[in-house]
Design an enzyme around this catalytic site. Structure first.
Site: not given
Ligand code: IPM
Ligand code: MG
Length: 368
Positions: A192, A142, A253, A249, A225
């Site tokens: 990884k 990032y 999710d 990230d 993975d």
């Molecule tokens: C998260 C989001 C952020 C990230 C974006 C909005 C920059 O996806 O907080 O997970 O990628 O970190």
């Molecule tokens: Mg995210």
């Protein structure tokens, strides 16, 4: 003694709608539990860009550094897709994380009983699920340099750099081990190491910190993975997962969706302790700005409300009050109240964003 200070940054899309419901909860604590906060509000993301031409002004950044905790809604939206990278709404959030040095991002994935049937996985796979992803938040791909899109011969090349120092790995590993000690005492580290040098170093440093400081915690390692695969196969094998910024990230999710809806999951981003002993802290829902449902009363405010519960626990040492709020959410779900994102085949009572917030506040009052 003055009240603790909170900076609220509702941001874009559904951010302002869900934050309105959080404000009700904050007001309830002031009126009923003697827990008053000095609340100020400011702009971030596209909202800040529209007003000031930047997704985060220096003034807002400075204010974020001063307060006891920041509460953020969401940033981004299609309106800003074509903006230059340097002023995209997301840059506002990334600047907050970087300059406040919020290196440990705690993303719990907990499955509420009332929602176990709602997951895309079988109820016995997710029922009672309670895992904590600790995502490194201030480094890695990032922020690594060099980055950019350059010209090489007659074609363009996109470049990003995965970079981790030992100290960056060690400090987030410590956060994970400390959390594990208060939970089921297990940490799984994901990288990884089979293809990335940064992954080899990650594994080494986590192993060293473990041996030197946390030998009592059970540590395992997984390639990220395989970790993703195991998360969908049998997520209850995990307690705390520690991983880098990008894998975190993705995996967070994935873990969030195991519980049925992204609209349920809170997060805390914590840094080093400030002079008053509280950690630098920003709390935000894991979900995004959801432009497709903005302004329609469809947004689920629970993730943002549970983010405030995390603030009560991690910034203000109010674990019992945090539990009260989490119980109120659980009670509302048990009553069958459902925002559209939670509306599965088993039905329920459809409610709006505002009605969900009101119901949670009513449960808080009923808990007294
Ligand atoms: C998260 C989001 C952020 C990230 C974006 C909005 C920059 O996806 O907080 O997970 O990628 O970190
Ligand atoms: Mg995210």
């Amino acid at each position: 003694m003055s009240n603790p200070s909170l900076l609220i940054l509702p941001g874009d899309g559904i951010g302002p709608e869900v934050m309105t419901e959080v404000r009700k909860v904050i007001d309830w604590y002031g009126a009923n539990r003697g827990l008053s906060f000095d609340v100020s509000e400011d702009l971030v993301g596209g909202a800040a860009f529209d007003a000031h031409g930047t997704p985060l002004t220096d003034e807002t950044m400075a204010r974020a550094q001063e307060v006891d905790a920041v509460l953020l809604g969401a940033v981004g939206g299609p309106k800003y897709d074509d903006l230059d990278f340097s002023v995209k709404p997301e840059r506002g959030l990334l600047r907050l994380r970087k300059e406040m040095d919020l290196y440990a991002n705690l993303r719990p994935a907990q499955c509420f009983d009332a929602l176990a049937d709602f997951s895309s996985l079988k109820a016995d796979v997710v029922g009672g699920l309670d895992i904590m992803i600790v995502r490194e938040l201030t480094s890695g791909v990032y922020f690594g340099e060099p980055r950019g899109i350059i010209k090489e011969g007659n074609e363009r090349v996109g470049i990003n750099t995965q970079r981790y120092t030992e100290s960056e790995i060690a400090r987030v590993a410590r956060s994970a081990f400390e959390l594990a000690r208060k939970r089921d005492n297990k940490v799984c580290s994901m990288e990884k190491a089979n293809v990335m040098e940064s992954g080899v170093l990650w594994r080494d440093v986590v192993t060293e910190v473990h041996a030197a400081e946390y030998p009592d915690v059970e540590l395992s390692h997984m390639y990220a993975d395989a970790g993703a695969m195991q998360l969908t196969r049998w997520p209850k094998q995990f307690d705390v997962i520690v991983t880098d910024n990008l894998f975190g990230d993705l995996l967070s999710d994935l873990a969030a969706m195991l519980t049925g809806s992204l609209g349920m999951l809170p997060s805390a981003s914590l840094g080093a302790p400030m002079a008053n002993g509280r950690p630098k802290a920003l709390y935000e829902p894991v979900h995004g700005s959801a432009p497709d449902i903005t302004g329609q009363g469809k947004a689920n405010p629970i993730a943002c409300i549970l983010s405030f519960a995390m603030a009560l626990r991690y910034s203000f040492d109010q674990g019992e009050e945090a539990k009260r709020l989490e119980d109120a959410v659980e009670a509302v779900l048990a009553d069958g109240l459902r925002t559209p994102d939670l509306m599965g085949p088993e039905g329920g009572t459809p409610v709006s964003t505002v009605a969900m917030g009101d119901a949670i506040v009513a449960k808080l009052s009923a808990s007294l």
